[in-house]
Design a protein around this motif. Structure first.
Motif: not given
Ligand code: SF4
Ligand code: ZN
Ligand code: ZN
Length: 308
Positions: A87, A89, A93, A124, A138-139, A142-143, A146, A231, A233-234
């Motif tokens: 992604e 990060i 990542r 990302l 972000p999630c 991102c989801g 991805r 992560c 951004y989680a």
């Molecule tokens: Fe992407 Fe959110 Fe997973 Fe981080 S926690 S990899 S931003 S979906």
């Protein structure tokens, strides 16, 4: 305490929901058995499938790869390939990619990767900057991005199926989350094998009947290297609360997670009667889509990355 199965070795783990105490060797064999049972119960694979294992570098996906390598030995016509989405990060990542690739090398598995940058023009981290005023988290994107990337990479890998590492806890948390968010019909979509549509590589979840702590123990006793930092951004606030509640319930009432999964399975035939979505082709990117414009393109438009 002696192992309930072999009666010879010292037990290292007690499975409260079954009453068994297992030694390291019998525990590992029991996990392989559980995964094989789920694969055959839900008819996840054909004997000659080329299977792409989605490996992020975390404990679940790396363990899944190791388990699939074990199981695949019995199916000489099947093939395995590992796929990873980068992604973009920084500090997270990039480390996970190294771990994923190291595991693939150890196991002698081909490893294909794809990045957000290559697919969407931005990492990302850059999209997070761009999206500051959009109200999107972000999630949320991102989801979706991805998912698209995995599908494209799986097609590149000429895979018949994509195996993802969702474990029992992930599935049960998602069931409860859907209830809490007022979207009970979505429970019908939580399946061990996804529906097959043109352009979408079917997804299967071989770990769906293995509790998270048993996946972690499998990784630990097998000496598997994985990434264990979260992560940056989680945003797992609600999911985390549900995880904690379910773990407390499981401790008091062993087997409750399986009971919730079975309830959802019993509901599924009714929920599947809900109107089927019609699949078409996105007029922007040409990928499979439910509406005229696919979800990833809708997001990219909202982020100002592409134009309508
Ligand atoms: Fe992407 Fe959110 Fe997973 Fe981080 S926690 S990899 S931003 S979906
Ligand atoms: Zn034993
Ligand atoms: Zn599109």
């Amino acid at each position: 305490m002696r192992c309930t199965i072999c009666g010879r070795r010292e037990a290292i783990y007690t499975r409260a929901y079954s009453g068994e105490s297992l030694c390291e060797s019998c525990f590992k064999k029991s996990i392989i058995r559980k995964v094989k049972a789920a694969i055959s119960k839900y008819r996840m694979f054909e004997y000659d499938d080329r299977i792409a294992v989605a490996v992020s570098g975390g404990k679940d996906s790396v363990s899944l790869l190791h388990i699939m390598v074990e199981i695949e030995k019995e199916f000489p016509k099947a093939g395995l390939v590992a796929i990873t989405v980068d992604e973009g990060i920084k500090g997270y990542r990039d480390e996970a990619m190294k771990i994923a690739s190291k595991n693939c090398q150890q196991l002698g598995i081909e490893h294909l990767t794809i990045s957000f940058e290559e697919l969407y023009g931005y990492t990302l981290d850059e999209i997070v900057d761009i999206s500051r005023d959009t109200g999107l988290t972000p999630c949320a994107y991102c989801g979706v991005l991805r998912r698209r990337a995995i599908n494209i990479l799986a097609r590149r890998a000429k895979a018949d199926k994509v195996a993802t590492a969702h474990n029992l806890d992930d599935e049960v948390q998602t069931i409860i989350l859907n209830m809490i968010r007022g979207e009970p019909l979505r429970i019908g979509r939580i399946k061990p094998v996804s529906a097959s549509y043109g352009g979408f590589v079917q997804r299967v979840k071989p770990l769906c009947e293995v509790p998270e702590r048993e996946v972690a123990l499998y990784a630990y006793v097998s000496g598997i290297e994985f990434q264990d930092i979260p992560c940056p951004y989680a945003e797992t606030a609600l999911r985390n609360d549900i995880r904690n509640i379910l773990n407390r319930l499981e401790e008091k009432h062993p087997g409750i997670k399986y009971a919730i999964l079975r309830s959802a399975e019993r509901l599924r035939p009714y929920l599947e009667k809900a109107p089927e979505v019609e699949m078409g082709i996105c007029k922007i990117c040409g990928e499979p889509s439910v509406g005229e414009i696919c979800q990833p393109c809708q997001l990219l438009i909202k982020l100002g990355i592409i134009e309508n």
